[in-house]
Design a protein around this motif. Structure first.
Motif, short mmCIF file in Angstrom:
data_model
loop_
_atom_site.label_atom_id
_atom_site.label_comp_id
_atom_site.label_asym_id
_atom_site.label_seq_id
_atom_site.Cartn_x
_atom_site.Cartn_y
_atom_site.Cartn_z
N SER A 30 97.19 119.08 114.04
CA SER A 30 97.65 119.44 115.38
C SER A 30 97.23 118.40 116.42
O SER A 30 98.03 118.00 117.27
CB SER A 30 97.10 120.83 115.74
N ILE A 31 95.98 117.96 116.33
CA ILE A 31 95.50 116.93 117.26
C ILE A 31 96.31 115.65 117.10
O ILE A 31 96.78 115.07 118.08
CB ILE A 31 94.00 116.66 117.04
N LEU A 32 96.50 115.22 115.87
CA LEU A 32 97.25 113.98 115.61
C LEU A 32 98.71 114.11 116.02
O LEU A 32 99.30 113.17 116.52
CB LEU A 32 97.14 113.59 114.13
N TYR A 33 99.28 115.29 115.82
CA TYR A 33 100.67 115.52 116.20
C TYR A 33 100.87 115.30 117.70
O TYR A 33 101.87 114.73 118.13
CB TYR A 33 101.11 116.93 115.81
N GLN A 34 99.90 115.75 118.48
CA GLN A 34 100.01 115.62 119.93
C GLN A 34 99.78 114.19 120.40
O GLN A 34 100.28 113.79 121.45
CB GLN A 34 99.00 116.54 120.62
N LEU A 35 99.01 113.40 119.64
CA LEU A 35 98.62 112.07 120.09
C LEU A 35 99.39 110.94 119.43
O LEU A 35 99.35 109.82 119.93
CB LEU A 35 97.12 111.86 119.84
#
Length: 195
Positions: free
Chosen positions: A48-53
């Protein structure tokens, strides 16, 4: 204006932190099943973190890179922070590396090709979808502001842990969060969203 997406925060339970600590100790003793359990526990949040960044097209590779770095770095994990905080710091580093690589690739591509005028089509109805607006709003922010909103507002990481993950003072987290929210609010208002 916090942007809430996930329902539960995984950052508030001491039992999970203690359990992570136990699993880390087991990993250091050579128990690879314990690392699988850590992976299963944290991979969705890392994703989720990587998806947003990052660029979603390489998401699987980036998640794999985070856990590969974590596996290799586990002997150096001092335990001064929670395992999850340490892992999300690795995810942030991977996101920074990927962003740097993407910028370099774009620059090289621009040097190789001529710039052509971009024809703008009529807006697609899907652009009106809230998630798309949030993604476009995040893309309009600086990387520092985007990171703060993703970690704190979207992933519900407490400010103190955001400061640990990003290795910045708590006051800087609060300041960036204030300015990031203001910039996101302005973007959404420009898109016709009534707040």
């Amino acid at each position: 204006m916090p942007l809430k997406v996930s329902n539960k925060s995984q950052f508030n339970g001491n039992s999970e932190s203690e359990s992570d600590s136990y699993l880390v100790q087991q990993c250091l003793r050579g128990d690879s099943e314990s690392f699988r359990q850590l992976y299963r526990r944290h991979q969705q949040r890392v994703r989720s973190i990587l998806y947003q960044l990052c660029d979603p097209s390489c998401l699987d590779d980036l998640v794999q890179e985070v856990f590969l770095r974590a596996w290799k770095g586990l002997p150096k994990f001092r335990g001064t922070a929670k395992f999850s905080t340490w892992l999300y710091r690795i995810a942030w580093n991977v996101a920074c590396d990927q962003r740097h690589s993407t910028i370099q690739n774009r620059t090289q591509l621009q040097n190789l090709t001529e710039k052509t005028p971009i024809q703008q089509d009529a807006p697609d109805l899907m652009d009106l979808h809230y998630q798309d607006l949030v993604q476009r709003g995040l893309a309009s922010l600086s990387f520092d502001h985007c990171t703060i909103l993703v970690l704190h507002d979207l992933e519900e990481v407490p400010q103190k842990e955001v400061a640990q993950i990003l290795d910045i003072p708590l006051g800087t987290v609060k300041s960036r969060l204030f300015h990031a929210r203001a910039a996101m609010r302005q973007f959404l208002q420009q898109q016709g969203v009534q707040l």
